[in-house]
Design a protein around this motif. Structure first.
Motif, PDB file in Angstrom:
ATOM      1  N   GLY A 186       0.831  -1.204   0.000  1.00 10.58           N
ATOM      2  CA  GLY A 186       0.000   0.000   0.000  1.00 10.58           C
ATOM      3  C   GLY A 186       0.864   1.253   0.000  1.00 10.58           C
ATOM      4  O   GLY A 186       1.851   1.321   0.737  1.00 10.58           O
ATOM      5  N   PHE A 187       0.498   2.252  -0.812  1.00 15.28           N
ATOM      6  CA  PHE A 187       1.312   3.473  -0.914  1.00 15.28           C
ATOM      7  C   PHE A 187       0.571   4.633  -0.249  1.00 15.28           C
ATOM      8  O   PHE A 187      -0.554   4.970  -0.629  1.00 15.28           O
ATOM      9  CB  PHE A 187       1.605   3.810  -2.386  1.00 15.28           C
ATOM     10  CG  PHE A 187       2.681   4.857  -2.537  1.00 15.28           C
ATOM     11  CD1 PHE A 187       3.978   4.488  -2.870  1.00 15.28           C
ATOM     12  CD2 PHE A 187       2.410   6.206  -2.324  1.00 15.28           C
ATOM     13  CE1 PHE A 187       4.984   5.454  -2.996  1.00 15.28           C
ATOM     14  CE2 PHE A 187       3.402   7.171  -2.441  1.00 15.28           C
ATOM     15  CZ  PHE A 187       4.692   6.786  -2.775  1.00 15.28           C
ATOM     16  N   ILE A 188       1.233   5.239   0.733  1.00 19.39           N
ATOM     17  CA  ILE A 188       0.636   6.381   1.447  1.00 19.39           C
ATOM     18  C   ILE A 188       1.476   7.615   1.110  1.00 19.39           C
ATOM     19  O   ILE A 188       2.688   7.632   1.358  1.00 19.39           O
ATOM     20  CB  ILE A 188       0.637   6.140   2.971  1.00 19.39           C
ATOM     21  CG1 ILE A 188      -0.038   4.800   3.294  1.00 19.39           C
ATOM     22  CG2 ILE A 188      -0.048   7.294   3.704  1.00 19.39           C
ATOM     23  CD1 ILE A 188       0.080   4.378   4.743  1.00 19.39           C
ATOM     24  N   ALA A 189       0.831   8.622   0.512  1.00 17.50           N
ATOM     25  CA  ALA A 189       1.562   9.832   0.125  1.00 17.50           C
ATOM     26  C   ALA A 189       1.608  10.805   1.291  1.00 17.50           C
ATOM     27  O   ALA A 189       0.588  11.373   1.685  1.00 17.50           O
ATOM     28  CB  ALA A 189       0.890  10.497  -1.071  1.00 17.50           C
ATOM     29  N   MET A 190       2.817  10.979   1.847  1.00 20.64           N
ATOM     30  CA  MET A 190       2.953  12.029   2.863  1.00 20.64           C
ATOM     31  C   MET A 190       3.271  13.341   2.149  1.00 20.64           C
ATOM     32  O   MET A 190       3.698  13.343   0.994  1.00 20.64           O
ATOM     33  CB  MET A 190       4.019  11.681   3.904  1.00 20.64           C
ATOM     34  CG  MET A 190       5.429  11.725   3.412  1.00 20.64           C
ATOM     35  SD  MET A 190       6.639  11.841   4.745  1.00 20.64           S
ATOM     36  CE  MET A 190       7.309  10.185   4.776  1.00 20.64           C
ATOM     37  N   LYS A 191       3.041  14.442   2.835  1.00 21.27           N
ATOM     38  CA  LYS A 191       3.299  15.790   2.303  1.00 21.27           C
ATOM     39  C   LYS A 191       2.623  16.051   0.952  1.00 21.27           C
ATOM     40  O   LYS A 191       3.255  16.576   0.014  1.00 21.27           O
ATOM     41  CB  LYS A 191       4.797  16.057   2.193  1.00 21.27           C
ATOM     42  CG  LYS A 191       5.521  15.919   3.523  1.00 21.27           C
ATOM     43  CD  LYS A 191       6.932  16.410   3.448  1.00 21.27           C
ATOM     44  CE  LYS A 191       7.598  16.389   4.791  1.00 21.27           C
ATOM     45  NZ  LYS A 191       7.857  15.064   5.331  1.00 21.27           N
TER      46      LYS A 191
END
Ligand code: SF4
Ligand code: SF4
Length: 346
Positions: A186-191
């Protein structure tokens, strides 16, 4: 709100999550109202960290009675098994819950840190044991350094990766995201808003909506901010030619002074934590004054006054940032802010 599958965790998360850094800055009742408004708007994924001072506790108060419908993520920068066990215990207590849905290793951005996480009886072993005991449902990792993030994904030991992704720092879209997809991580985009540096919310969110399987977690401090983002989510995301042009303009303007916190510029011969100093404009927007002007960050700025201007860091920075010039500017800004803080004006 639209839900997406968060890689092999199988968890169905709302496309938009809540980033818990900025709620440290506001009074507690405001912080609780912000979290509750996010829940009313349908957000089901909340991310915080052991290191975000009051954030976990405030989220815990805000979600009271609603835990079952939520997916809670937190993280720890501990690099030993013993320390992470105490951080997990504290997170459970502060959040007031019996389990954490996603427990992440925080800011694993160099080879030594990844090695420490993976060591026998180290942090990963402890959290895997906690998973078997039902205290943690899924395990993830966060990083600012693309090579380390790729290594972590390839190791197949983590179910999610959190990494900066926005229209200025978009390197992850080229290799890391495809790799994560290949491994079903799973890819979580921070900022997503550039750590507070991109003011144009519409463009920032539209840019990210081209990635249908990416979870966005903007840091939210005030109710109008989340309402604005939700409005953008409800619009068609294709950009007009004018919006594309404007995005390029902002990219040009900010890109030459935007620190990714990747630490490729290290080692500094006099031990300056360069990325701490370079992130000042973004940190000043997101952290409470006590974290900026005392403790670790204050020490980093103190060390930065010893810069010999050797220029080695600039030779190594892949983004060709004028590090010496920017650091000198931020050291001055930090010193002025610190004076204000010390006389109680902040
Ligand atoms: S210019 Fe300053 S910060 Fe950069 S490597 Fe040299 S001493 Fe360190
Ligand atoms: S100054 Fe350059 S190399 Fe150093 S952390 Fe920032 S972007 Fe990375």
């Amino acid at each position: 709100m639209e839900k997406i599958r968060l890689g092999k965790t199988g968890m169905m998360v709302t496309k938009l999550g809540f980033g818990g850094i900025p709620i440290q800055r506001v009074p507690e009742d405001e912080a609780i109202s912000v979290v509750r408004r996010c829940l009313e708007l349908g957000i089901n994924f909340l991310d915080t960290a052991n290191g975000y001072t009051t954030s976990e506790e405030r989220i815990g108060k805000a979600i009271s009675g609603q835990r079952q419908k939520l997916i809670l993520a937190t993280k720890s920068s501990a690099r030993t098994g013993e320390e992470i066990a105490s951080h997990l215990e504290l997170s459970l207590k502060r959040l007031g819950v019996e389990y954490i849905d996603l427990y992440q290793f925080h800011n694993v951005s160099d080879a030594d840190a990844l090695k420490a996480i993976l060591a026998p009886n180290g942090p990963l072993a402890v959290i895997e044991e906690a998973k078997r005991a039902g205290l943690v449902k899924h395990i993830g990792i966060t990083s600012h350094q693309i090579d380390i993030a790729k290594e972590a994904v390839k190791s197949e030991r983590f179910e999610t990766i959190m990494f900066p992704l926005n229209f200025i720092a978009h390197e992850a879209a080229e290799e890391l995201l495809p790799l994560a997809r290949e491994h079903d991580i799973g890819f979580i985009a921070m900022k997503p808003l550039g750590g507070g540096m991109i003011d144009n919310v519409t463009l920032a969110i539209k840019y990210l909506l081209q990635f249908p399987d990416v979870l966005l977690i903007p840091g939210i401090e005030r109710v109008p901010e989340i309402e604005e983002i939700v409005q953008v989510l409800e619009q068609p995301w294709a950009m007009t030619a004018e919006e594309q042009k404007e995005m390029e303009r902002i990219r040009q303007e900010l890109g030459s002074r935007f620190c990714r916190r990747c630490d490729y510029c290290q080692p500094c011969p006099v031990g300056i934590p360069i990325s701490d100093v370079m992130a000042y404009p973004s940190l000043a927007k997101r952290l409470p004054p006590v974290r900026l002007f005392t403790g670790k960050f204050a020490e980093s700025f103190e060390k930065a006054t010893g810069c010999t201007e050797c220029g080695e860091c600039e030779e190594r920075c892949p983004y060709h940032l004028p590090i010496r010039e920017m650091m000198a500017e931020y050291v001055k800004l930090h010193a002025a802010g610190k004076r204000q803080y010390e006389i109680g004006a902040l």
